[in-house]
Design an enzyme around this catalytic site. Structure first.
Site, PDB file in Angstrom:
ATOM      1  N   LYS A 655      14.605  24.555  94.841  1.00 58.24           N
ATOM      2  CA  LYS A 655      15.908  25.243  94.761  1.00 58.24           C
ATOM      3  C   LYS A 655      16.312  25.772  96.135  1.00 58.24           C
ATOM      4  O   LYS A 655      17.509  25.923  96.428  1.00 58.24           O
ATOM      5  CB  LYS A 655      15.897  26.342  93.696  1.00 58.24           C
ATOM      6  CG  LYS A 655      14.978  27.541  93.960  1.00 58.24           C
ATOM      7  CD  LYS A 655      15.624  28.658  94.749  1.00 58.24           C
ATOM      8  CE  LYS A 655      14.582  29.660  95.207  1.00 58.24           C
ATOM      9  NZ  LYS A 655      15.087  30.630  96.173  1.00 58.24           N
ATOM     10  N   THR A 712      20.465  31.257  93.998  1.00 57.86           N
ATOM     11  CA  THR A 712      20.448  30.956  95.438  1.00 57.86           C
ATOM     12  C   THR A 712      21.628  30.104  95.870  1.00 57.86           C
ATOM     13  O   THR A 712      22.062  30.184  97.019  1.00 57.86           O
ATOM     14  CB  THR A 712      19.115  30.302  95.867  1.00 57.86           C
ATOM     15  OG1 THR A 712      18.498  29.737  94.743  1.00 57.86           O
ATOM     16  CG2 THR A 712      18.187  31.305  96.479  1.00 57.86           C
TER      17      THR A 712
HETATM   18  O1  LIG Z   1      14.028  33.045  96.086  1.00 53.54           O
HETATM   19  C1  LIG Z   1      14.878  33.859  96.234  1.00 53.54           C
HETATM   20  C2  LIG Z   1      15.479  34.557  95.097  1.00 53.54           C
HETATM   21  O2  LIG Z   1      14.920  34.179  93.893  1.00 53.54           O
HETATM   22  C3  LIG Z   1      15.368  34.221  97.577  1.00 53.54           C
HETATM   23  O3  LIG Z   1      16.129  33.201  98.061  1.00 53.54           O
HETATM   24  P1  LIG Z   1      16.374  33.047  99.627  1.00 53.54           P
HETATM   25  O4  LIG Z   1      15.018  32.838 100.228  1.00 53.54           O
HETATM   26  O5  LIG Z   1      17.282  31.898  99.775  1.00 53.54           O
HETATM   27  O6  LIG Z   1      16.979  34.343 100.073  1.00 53.54           O
END
Ligand SMILES: O=C(CO)COP(=O)(O)O
Ligand SMILES: NC(=O)C1=CN([C@@H]2O[C@H](COP(=O)(O)OP(=O)(O)OC[C@H]3O[C@@H](n4cnc5c(N)ncnc54)[C@H](O)[C@@H]3O)[C@@H](O)[C@H]2O)C=CC1
Length: 796
Positions: A655, A712
């Protein structure tokens, strides 16, 4: 709820004032049906009603086209008698059977006659110029709309957004046109009816709270649902027009009738027991009830034509009808037979069932307000059974409950006392449906209590004294705080590399580098000494970026006891090896080392803020997953369990790559369609790879899959998404990475995914394109263009 209460109070005040205004206007309307034969007919009605036989219009030739003046004179002359008569009429439904005007006046909106109105009428209406009368007449349209609007607001019916506009616009207009001071009128009304007290009492009832909840829910969630409907058409449909597929007639019927434009219209029937008869059924039953001859005539005239296609309001919109609590029926003004039918059973019910009589009566009155003429010739249409009646209303006994005398008084004053829906307290679902919903909810709650009791949450926490956290970045800190909040005497020790951050945590109770500005609980402490951190810890929470995890875990492997489970929150694939975190843990701490994985939509900042969050604890060891639940679950954090470690890990890793793509789409301003298509495609790609690796497909639609993907890809707090946005703006990857002290795991993972896909023989266009862009081989724009030219595939 506070706001809604205030709105309610305001609406009640308005409504009261509107009653005055409309009642007052009704008089004038009665008087000013210029050059219309119904003016005389109306006068006959008034004569009958008042018993003032000698009442006659002294009109000259000049008055032939405008009878307003002589009518005004007559009415003013007999005002007292009329008032008495109208009051009597108000209590005597029988009158309403025969005369059109009487029927019109019987509308609930005209039910009350207030002193201020009479005063005004006496003082100002004498010799009122025609233009002013016409202005009043216009005001009636506004006012009746307002009243309708406000009735909705005061009753159980949630407010469509336009209601507020209507209220302010038309409400003010009415007062202005009538030359009344709105503020003074409101004050007057409030004091004479002890409105505040009554509202307070009314509002404290359980029922009203339910209404307010419904109102809030509808306002917040279904705004677009209301907006889509031309519910409050400003324009009256042209004469003869049914109003088309909308509800114009529903709300403007009062003005139609007052204008005496007998609009052919259709019927919309709603069975208050919760059934929504089909269009065909409505037609059939209404024709049946009307009798064959009338039915044919009605069809000839194009009656029974529905105002709106009922089919449009199937399932999802069912509630809509019930929200319009008054529209038990919306029937043809010209189809007086069906009106009569409605009327008859209501009356019978009124006499046979004292408890529900007022409800029934009002329901009829409201129905009548949606229709118009009833002729005496049709008055003897046989009373019919519920079966042959278009509507079949049963007012459950419980609807009569819970009404304090003050609230009952208020409801009566507002003319709402007879409405079954206002009595059942503001629920817009029919009783059967409402019961079903409550039943299901109760069952859910019971289920949760039963399971809650068997849960081991308290016992896990009871038995836990110390947890060590590896990594003191954003998420390590957030999870440490989350744990520390679970139990004041739980020792949460963070193992960091930076002594300055340690110092800030231990002395200032702040992480000077990550999540600055947040106060950490005093049971969160930090050290750079691994031995000291790990000693005595029963669990180890691992929040070190994936690419550094092998090195880090190897470093502590010797001092971390074999029985201390490692709970990893890191999301990504290891470069070079393509390893998942479970592989890295096994490789560094041993195959048998207990481990679990927490994943799901959980921005560190929102965890810190204790915003409602849901994650999943995955472990091959079901028991350990349950223990994680016990350790982490709190009122702000739901923790589901799963045994699909591969699925949860793959989703968490991929993701991040997809979020970079989402950032690119955002940065290039490609629009919502593109974003949605991208995410859907990304989900499929993640599922294809995950399944190949042995994951369960349902994991992809769970918290760690779809949940985290949505977060995300759409969430502005995502670092991976930010990387994509900056790439789209033309920034170089090295600058982007260099300018942030926080990890964006997707950057490293993207390259690994491609290798993994090749190994697993899956094609992942979007995820591969991200790697291409990150590698500088494609610009974001080229990547999008290339993706768009890929062969169109069959969905799988
Ligand atoms: O995994 C995350 C939220 O579940 C954090 O995402 P980012 O690392 O893109 O900030
Ligand atoms: N921030 C978030 O909202 C979430 C992050 N995650 C995941 O958690 C993991 C950590 O993320 P963040 O805390 O946000 O990252 P971060 O970039 O904020 O912090 C990383 C931390 O790891 C430390 N670290 C780096 N290399 C190290 C090494 N070799 N040895 C020891 N420590 C080292 C850093 O000093 C820093 O304290 C990532 O895999 C991320 O995907 C998961 C859920 C949410």
């Amino acid at each position: 709820t506070d706001l809604a209460l205030r709105q309610l109070a305001a609406a009640m005040g308005h409504l009261k004032a509107m009653h005055e205004a409309i009642w007052h206007s009704a008089f004038l309307v009665m008087l000013q049906e210029p050059s219309h034969h119904d003016s005389r007919k109306g006068l006959t009605g008034v004569q009958k009603l008042s018993g003032i036989r000698k009442m006659s219009i002294q009109s000259s030739k000049a008055d032939e086209d405008d009878l307003s003046r002589p009518l005004v004179a007559v009415v003013l002359e007999h005002l007292d008698a009329l008032v008495l008569a109208l009051r009597k009429f108000d209590d005597n439904m029988a009158f309403a059977k025969s005369e059109r005007y009487v029927t019109t006046l019987k509308r609930p909106v005209y039910m009350r006659l207030y002193l201020p109105v009479l005063k005004w009428l006496n003082k100002d209406a004498k010799g009122l110029p025609v233009e002013q009368l016409q202005a009043v007449r216009r005001s009636i349209r506004h006012a009746s709309r307002c009243l309708w609007t406000l009735s909705l607001a005061v009753g159980d019916v949630p407010q469509p957004p336009m209601v507020r506009r209507m209220r302010s616009r038309h409400g003010a207009a009415v007062f202005e046109e009538l030359g009344l001071s709105q503020a003074a009128a409101m004050q007057d009304i409030a004091s004479s009816f002890k409105l505040d007290e009554a509202i307070e009492e009314y509002c404290s009832s359980d029922n009203v709270l339910r209404m307010l909840e419904a109102l809030e829910v509808l306002l917040s969630k279904n705004a677009q649902h209301w907006q889509g409907l031309p519910l409050w058409s400003e324009e009256q449909p042209a004469n003869g027009d049914t109003g088309g597929p909308n509800f114009a007639l529903l709300q403007s019927d009062a003005s139609h009738d007052l204008d005496d434009k007998q609009q052919p219209s259709g019927s919309i029937a709603v069975d208050l027991n919760g059934r929504y008869p089909s269009q065909a059924e409505v037609r059939r039953r209404s024709n049946e009830a009307a009798g064959p001859a009338r039915s044919a005539a009605a069809d000839d005239k194009g009656l029974h034509r529905p105002l709106m296609p009922l089919s449009n309001y199937d399932k999802g919109d069912e509630g809509f009808f019930m929200k319009m609590r008054f529209n038990t029926f919306l029937f043809s003004p010209a189809d007086s037979s069906s009106q009569q039918q409605r009327f008859e059973p209501q009356e019978r019910l009124c006499s046979s069932d004292a408890a529900s009589s007022s409800s029934q009566q009002s329901a009829v009155a409201v129905s009548l307000s949606n229709g118009a003429a009833t002729s005496s010739a049709e008055a003897d249409v046989p009373a019919h059974s519920a079966e042959s009646s278009l509507h079949h209303i049963e007012v459950p006994a419980r609807l009569q409950r819970n009404k304090s005398s003050a609230s009952a008084d208020l409801a009566r004053d507002l003319g709402l006392d007879g409405d079954p829906y206002s009595q059942h307290g503001g629920v817009f679902y029919p009783p059967a449906e409402s019961n079903r919903i409550r039943g299901s909810w109760k069952q859910l709650m019971r289920w949760s209590r039963i399971l809650g009791r068997s849960e081991n949450g308290d016992s896990v926490l009871d038995k836990t004294d110390k947890v060590v956290v590896f990594g003191g970045g954003s998420f390590g800190t957030a999870m440490a705080v989350s744990l520390a909040r679970q139990k004041k005497d739980l020792n949460v020790t963070m193992l960091l590399r930076d002594p300055y951050i340690c110092k800030s945590i231990n002395t200032a109770h702040q992480n000077s580098r990550y999540l600055q500005g947040y106060k950490l609980p005093s049971n969160v402490v930090a050290t750079t000494a691994a031995q000291e951190a790990i000693e005595g810890a029963q669990y180890a929470l691992h929040a070190v970026p994936v690419q550094h995890s092998r090195e880090f875990l190897s470093g502590i492997a010797d001092i971390l006891p074999k029985h201390v489970p490692v709970i990893s929150v890191s999301k990504g694939l290891e470069r070079g090896t393509g390893a998942l975190m479970s592989d890295v843990i096994a490789a560094t701490l041993g195959n048998k080392h207990p481990c679990a994985f927490l994943s799901g939509p959980s921005f560190a900042k929102e965890v810190m803020d204790q915003r409602p969050t849901g994650i999943v604890a995955a472990s091959k060891d079901k028991k350990l997953a349950r223990v994680m639940q016990g350790l982490f679950a709190s009122p702000a954090l739901r923790v589901n369990t799963s045994t699909d470690v591969v699925g949860v890990e793959i989703c968490g890793a991929l993701k991040n790559v997809l979020a970079i793509a989402a950032g690119i789409v955002e940065g290039l301003d490609l629009g919502h369609n593109a974003m949605a298509a991208l995410i859907a495609q990304g989900c499929s790609e993640i599922r294809w790879l995950a399944e190949k690796m042995g994951a369960k497909p349902e994991t992809v639609s769970g918290l760690s899959g779809l949940g985290d993907i949505m977060l995300t890809c759409y969430g502005s707090l995502s670092r991976n998404r930010s990387v994509g946005i900056r790439l789209a703006k033309g920034d170089q990857l090295c600058d982007i990475v260099g300018s942030s002290h926080q990890v964006a795991e997707g950057v490293s993972t993207a390259g690994v995914v491609v290798a993994l896909a090749l190994r697993m023989h899956v094609s992942l266009p979007v995820l591969t394109a991200v790697a291409q862009v990150l590698d500088g081989a494609l610009t974001p724009t080229q990547a999008v263009a290339d993706i768009m030219t890929l062969p169109q595939i069959e969905e799988k």
